[in-house]
Design an enzyme around this catalytic site. Structure first.
Site, PDB file in Angstrom:
ATOM      1  N   LYS A   1       0.934  -1.615   0.107  1.00  0.00           N
ATOM      2  CA  LYS A   1      -0.127  -0.043  -0.084  1.00  0.00           C
ATOM      3  C   LYS A   1       0.829   1.200  -0.001  1.00  0.00           C
ATOM      4  CE  LYS A   1      -2.102   2.656   3.932  1.00  0.00           C
ATOM      5  NZ  LYS A   1      -1.283   3.517   4.548  1.00  0.00           N
ATOM      6  N   ASN A   2       1.778   1.355   1.008  1.00  0.00           N
ATOM      7  CA  ASN A   2       2.531   2.744   0.919  1.00  0.00           C
ATOM      8  C   ASN A   2       3.196   3.008  -0.369  1.00  0.00           C
ATOM      9  OD1 ASN A   2       0.760   3.571   3.492  1.00  0.00           O
ATOM     10  ND2 ASN A   2       2.313   2.754   4.851  1.00  0.00           N
TER      11      ASN A   2
ATOM     12  N   ARG B   1      -3.515  10.333   3.371  1.00  0.00           N
ATOM     13  CA  ARG B   1      -2.978  11.606   3.638  1.00  0.00           C
ATOM     14  C   ARG B   1      -1.695  11.357   2.573  1.00  0.00           C
ATOM     15  NH1 ARG B   1      -0.336  13.746   7.763  1.00  0.00           N
ATOM     16  NH2 ARG B   1       1.761  12.942   7.280  1.00  0.00           N
TER      17      ARG B   1
ATOM     18  N   CYS C   1      -5.209   8.235   8.838  1.00  0.00           N
ATOM     19  CA  CYS C   1      -5.629   8.005   9.917  1.00  0.00           C
ATOM     20  C   CYS C   1      -4.966   9.079  11.059  1.00  0.00           C
ATOM     21  CB  CYS C   1      -4.256   6.668  10.382  1.00  0.00           C
ATOM     22  SG  CYS C   1      -5.136   6.152   9.217  1.00  0.00           S
TER      23      CYS C   1
ATOM     24  N   ARG D   1       0.365  15.425  12.311  1.00  0.00           N
ATOM     25  CA  ARG D   1       1.180  14.799  11.372  1.00  0.00           C
ATOM     26  C   ARG D   1       1.495  15.938  10.566  1.00  0.00           C
ATOM     27  NH1 ARG D   1      -1.965   9.570   8.830  1.00  0.00           N
ATOM     28  NH2 ARG D   1       0.579   9.454   8.212  1.00  0.00           N
ATOM     29  N   PRO D   2       2.458  16.945  10.945  1.00  0.00           N
ATOM     30  CA  PRO D   2       3.124  17.999   9.709  1.00  0.00           C
ATOM     31  C   PRO D   2       3.777  17.730   8.866  1.00  0.00           C
ATOM     32  CG  PRO D   2       4.289  17.529  11.488  1.00  0.00           C
ATOM     33  CD  PRO D   2       3.473  16.943  11.472  1.00  0.00           C
ATOM     34  N   ILE D   3       3.436  18.512   7.746  1.00  0.00           N
ATOM     35  CA  ILE D   3       4.153  18.442   6.339  1.00  0.00           C
ATOM     36  C   ILE D   3       5.458  19.414   6.041  1.00  0.00           C
ATOM     37  CG2 ILE D   3       2.277  16.919   4.756  1.00  0.00           C
ATOM     38  CD1 ILE D   3       1.959  19.307   3.668  1.00  0.00           C
ATOM     39  N   ASP D   4       5.494  19.728   6.973  1.00  0.00           N
ATOM     40  CA  ASP D   4       7.154  21.127   7.283  1.00  0.00           C
ATOM     41  C   ASP D   4       7.751  20.661   6.126  1.00  0.00           C
ATOM     42  OD1 ASP D   4       6.982  19.689   9.465  1.00  0.00           O
ATOM     43  OD2 ASP D   4       8.662  20.271  10.089  1.00  0.00           O
ATOM     44  N   GLN D   5       8.561  19.650   7.090  1.00  0.00           N
ATOM     45  CA  GLN D   5       9.649  19.033   6.029  1.00  0.00           C
ATOM     46  C   GLN D   5       9.604  18.217   4.187  1.00  0.00           C
ATOM     47  OE1 GLN D   5      12.426  19.034   7.593  1.00  0.00           O
ATOM     48  NE2 GLN D   5      11.030  19.920   9.121  1.00  0.00           N
TER      49      GLN D   5
ATOM     50  N   ARG E   1      -9.062   0.467   3.861  1.00  0.00           N
ATOM     51  CA  ARG E   1      -7.760   1.506   3.136  1.00  0.00           C
ATOM     52  C   ARG E   1      -6.343   0.090   3.231  1.00  0.00           C
ATOM     53  NH1 ARG E   1      -6.636   5.851   6.539  1.00  0.00           N
ATOM     54  NH2 ARG E   1      -4.683   6.064   4.596  1.00  0.00           N
TER      55      ARG E   1
HETATM   56  C1  EPZ Z   1       4.432   6.988   6.359  1.00  0.00           C
HETATM   57  O1  EPZ Z   1       3.985   8.112   6.514  1.00  0.00           O
HETATM   58  C2  EPZ Z   1       3.435   5.958   5.363  1.00  0.00           C
HETATM   59  N1  EPZ Z   1       2.184   6.379   4.789  1.00  0.00           N
HETATM   60  C3  EPZ Z   1       2.584   5.547   7.040  1.00  0.00           C
HETATM   61  O2  EPZ Z   1       1.691   4.483   8.099  1.00  0.00           O
HETATM   62  C4  EPZ Z   1       3.799   5.258   8.367  1.00  0.00           C
HETATM   63  O3  EPZ Z   1       3.281   4.847   9.623  1.00  0.00           O
HETATM   64  C5  EPZ Z   1       4.684   6.226   8.702  1.00  0.00           C
HETATM   65  O4  EPZ Z   1       5.801   6.201   7.358  1.00  0.00           O
HETATM   66  C6  EPZ Z   1       6.547   6.305   9.513  1.00  0.00           C
HETATM   67  O5  EPZ Z   1       6.654   4.817   8.960  1.00  0.00           O
HETATM   68  C7  EPZ Z   1       2.270   6.438   3.660  1.00  0.00           C
HETATM   69  O6  EPZ Z   1       3.619   5.722   3.540  1.00  0.00           O
HETATM   70  C8  EPZ Z   1       1.650   7.251   3.063  1.00  0.00           C
HETATM   71  P1  EPZ Z   1       6.883  10.288   8.158  1.00  0.00           P
HETATM   72  P2  EPZ Z   1       4.840   9.626   6.509  1.00  0.00           P
HETATM   73  O7  EPZ Z   1       6.611  11.077   6.855  1.00  0.00           O
HETATM   74  O8  EPZ Z   1       5.138   9.592   5.562  1.00  0.00           O
HETATM   75  C9  EPZ Z   1       6.991  13.172  11.426  1.00  0.00           C
HETATM   76  C10 EPZ Z   1      -0.062   3.048   7.695  1.00  0.00           C
HETATM   77  O9  EPZ Z   1      -0.487   2.504   9.144  1.00  0.00           O
HETATM   78  N2  EPZ Z   1       7.455  14.112  10.097  1.00  0.00           N
HETATM   79  O10 EPZ Z   1       7.587   9.197   7.986  1.00  0.00           O
HETATM   80  O11 EPZ Z   1       3.209  10.568   6.588  1.00  0.00           O
HETATM   81  C11 EPZ Z   1       5.809  12.655  11.516  1.00  0.00           C
HETATM   82  O12 EPZ Z   1       4.501  13.349  12.123  1.00  0.00           O
HETATM   83  C12 EPZ Z   1       0.758   4.226   7.677  1.00  0.00           C
HETATM   84  O13 EPZ Z   1       0.281   2.042   6.908  1.00  0.00           O
HETATM   85  C13 EPZ Z   1       7.273  16.023  10.671  1.00  0.00           C
HETATM   86  O14 EPZ Z   1       7.613  16.383  11.411  1.00  0.00           O
HETATM   87  O15 EPZ Z   1       5.205   8.774   7.527  1.00  0.00           O
HETATM   88  C14 EPZ Z   1       5.653  11.754  12.265  1.00  0.00           C
HETATM   89  O16 EPZ Z   1       5.950  12.226  13.893  1.00  0.00           O
HETATM   90  C15 EPZ Z   1       0.297   5.249   8.497  1.00  0.00           C
HETATM   91  N3  EPZ Z   1       7.502  16.697   9.672  1.00  0.00           N
HETATM   92  C16 EPZ Z   1       7.182  11.073  12.094  1.00  0.00           C
HETATM   93  O17 EPZ Z   1       7.792  12.545  11.160  1.00  0.00           O
HETATM   94  C17 EPZ Z   1       6.941  16.292   8.667  1.00  0.00           C
HETATM   95  O18 EPZ Z   1       7.310  16.634   7.120  1.00  0.00           O
HETATM   96  C18 EPZ Z   1       7.619   9.859  10.388  1.00  0.00           C
HETATM   97  O19 EPZ Z   1       6.821  10.701   9.642  1.00  0.00           O
HETATM   98  C19 EPZ Z   1       6.962  14.609   7.716  1.00  0.00           C
HETATM   99  C20 EPZ Z   1       7.072  13.947   8.594  1.00  0.00           C
END
Ligand code: EPZ
Length: 429
Positions: A22-23, A92, A116, A121-125, A397
């Site tokens: 999925k991811n 997401r 979820c 879950r910010p997207i600042d990066q 999902r």
């Molecule tokens: C991916 O989410 C997966 N989703 C998630 O799977 C998974 O839990 C996660 O990676 C961690 O492995 C998809 O691939 C669609 P991250 P993603 O950016 O990319 C923080 C599932 O159940 N962060 O790696 O959104 C964030 O808040 C789902 O299949 C920032 O602070 O996760 C988190 O604490 C749920 N700023 C951490 O980083 C940012 O700009 C990791 O998030 C981005 C993230």
């Protein structure tokens, strides 16, 4: 509205074929936007996120055909249609449309993504990366507006190791002018899968799977055919179910190295696991399972996405286990539901402290998010009596043909329409 019923206590035996990841899928599909001819992706899972993305690609003008897990995308007629609302809010991963549309059209309007609720879950990066490449990014009434005269490669250090930001920056950078270097990149297998697709489309990209990714921008990308990797989280969920209730459960179409952290933990619990090239055999049925402590980390650490189903398994352990989620601050909504089933779990900060109990009892429970749903399915398999799980839209999902797969393993599981009274109860809860 439906519920999933599970009559617990049935031993699991046989094999289960794992679907495409999925991811990966949710990033591969937006990546097709970048091509100038047809891209075919094979092995997609049958889950609602894929249908939503298919519809979104059609909304922006793409010719998209999806049949039997194969998606054929002709991106040539696509336009940079603003998508501030509607289906983008349902998942997401719609944030990948930002990187892909910015990369191709140099502009995009995408509503802030749903998905979820696991804490902030910010997207600042992601935004930091787009800006470094030369885009102007603004947030207007819940939608992200991205515009660039041109995109120029840059050196980008991620302050947080993020799967989404790493992939999104890759998508935006593959057709930028010059060199992009992503430092402190995430290393998840899904990132390698997306980089493989992009490379097959003609992108120059090196280092995916390490923490430094180097991209040399190209002028255009062409179509290709790509086979998706297996879903390590679905595989892990079935391994956990096998560990809980399996006699012998063979997980087929899995890359065992993607799941080393889970395999190590299951072995630590005293459960036998054998691995081969693309299969994992879980031999459960032990009288006693040992407690273990788990800390979720970025890949190759223990995946946060398996923390919740693992918690259900740990309710069977003899003793106390501690599960700490360092990735998300509030991924413990499943715990209240497990408590209804008679488990002994305390949540303190980012940790769940689980004391094993002799048995779980069936209950009416609700999945609050995708992996909470997977957790309740595992708990339902363990529990005495018939567990009724609602909130199936979350489970759908991410898990392809879940009932069929479980039924083939010997579980007693079936879907049922909710009565009017049950719907009202749910709405009032
Ligand atoms: C991916 O989410 C997966 N989703 C998630 O799977 C998974 O839990 C996660 O990676 C961690 O492995 C998809 O691939 C669609 P991250 P993603 O950016 O990319 C923080 C599932 O159940 N962060 O790696 O959104 C964030 O808040 C789902 O299949 C920032 O602070 O996760 C988190 O604490 C749920 N700023 C951490 O980083 C940012 O700009 C990791 O998030 C981005 C993230």
């Amino acid at each position: 509205m439906e519920k999933l019923n599970i009559a617990g206590g049935e031993p699991l035996r046989g094999s289960v074929h794992i679907s495409g990841a999925k991811n990966s899928a949710v990033a591969l599909i937006p990546a097709t936007i970048l091509a100038d001819s047809t891209v075919t992706i094979e092995g997609l899972p049958k889950i609602s996120d894929i249908f939503i993305l298919r519809d979104l690609l059609r909304e922006i003008g793409g010719n998209v055909h999806l049949e039997k897990g194969e998606m054929v995308v002709d991106p040539t007629p696509m336009i940079s249609m603003p998508l501030p609302n509607g289906k983008v809010k349902k998942l997401r991963a719609s944030y990948y449309l930002m990187g892909a549309m910015l990369g191709r059209f140099k502009k995009a309007v995408i509503g802030l993504p749903g998905g979820c609720h696991l804490g902030p879950r910010p997207i600042d990066q992601h935004i930091k990366g787009f800006e470094a490449l030369g885009a102007e990014v603004t947030n207007e009434q819940g939608a992200i507006y991205l515009r660039a005269e041109k995109l120029v490669g840059a050196r980008i250090y991620l302050d947080v190791v993020s799967v989404g930001a790493t992939i999104n920056i890759m998508l935006a950078a593959v057709m930028a002018e010059g060199k992009t270097i992503i430092e402190n990149a995430a290393k998840e297998p899904e990132i390698i899968d997306v980089a493989t697709l992009l490379a097959n489309m003609g992108a120059k990209i090196k280092g995916a799977g390490t923490d430094v990714i180097r991209i040399e921008g190209v002028k255009s990308l062409h179509g290709c055919r790509h086979a998706i990797i297996p879903d390590r989280i679905e595989a892990g969920t079935f391994m956990i179910a096998g560990a809980a209730m399996g006699k012998e459960v063979l997980i087929d179409n899995v890359i065992p190295t993607h799941l080393e952290s889970l395999i190590a933990k299951i072995r630590e619990m005293g459960i036998r696991i054998e691995t081969s090239n693309d299969q994992v055999l879980v031999i459960g049925g032990q009288k006693e399972i040992k407690p273990v402590d788990i800390k979720t980390l970025v890949y190759p650490g223990f995946p946060t996405d398996l923390q919740q189903p693992m918690t259900a398994l740990l309710t069977k352990a003899r003793g106390t286990s501690v599960v700490t989620d360092t990735v998300y601050s509030a991924r413990f909504k499943h715990v209240d539901e497990l408590r209804r089933m008679g488990s002994d779990i305390k949540v303190e900060g980012r940790s769940a402290i689980i004391t094993g109990t002799k048995s779980l009892q069936s209950a009416k429970v609700k999945a609050s998010d995708l992996r909470a749903g997977a957790c309740l399915v595992v708990a339902g398999l363990i529990a005495d009596g018939v567990t009724e799980i609602t909130g199936l839209e979350h489970i759908d999902r991410g898990y392809s043909n879940l009932e069929e797969k479980l039924t083939r393993l010997g579980a007693a599981v079936w879907r049922e329409k909710l009565s009017q009274e049950e719907i009202e109860q749910l709405q009032n809860s």
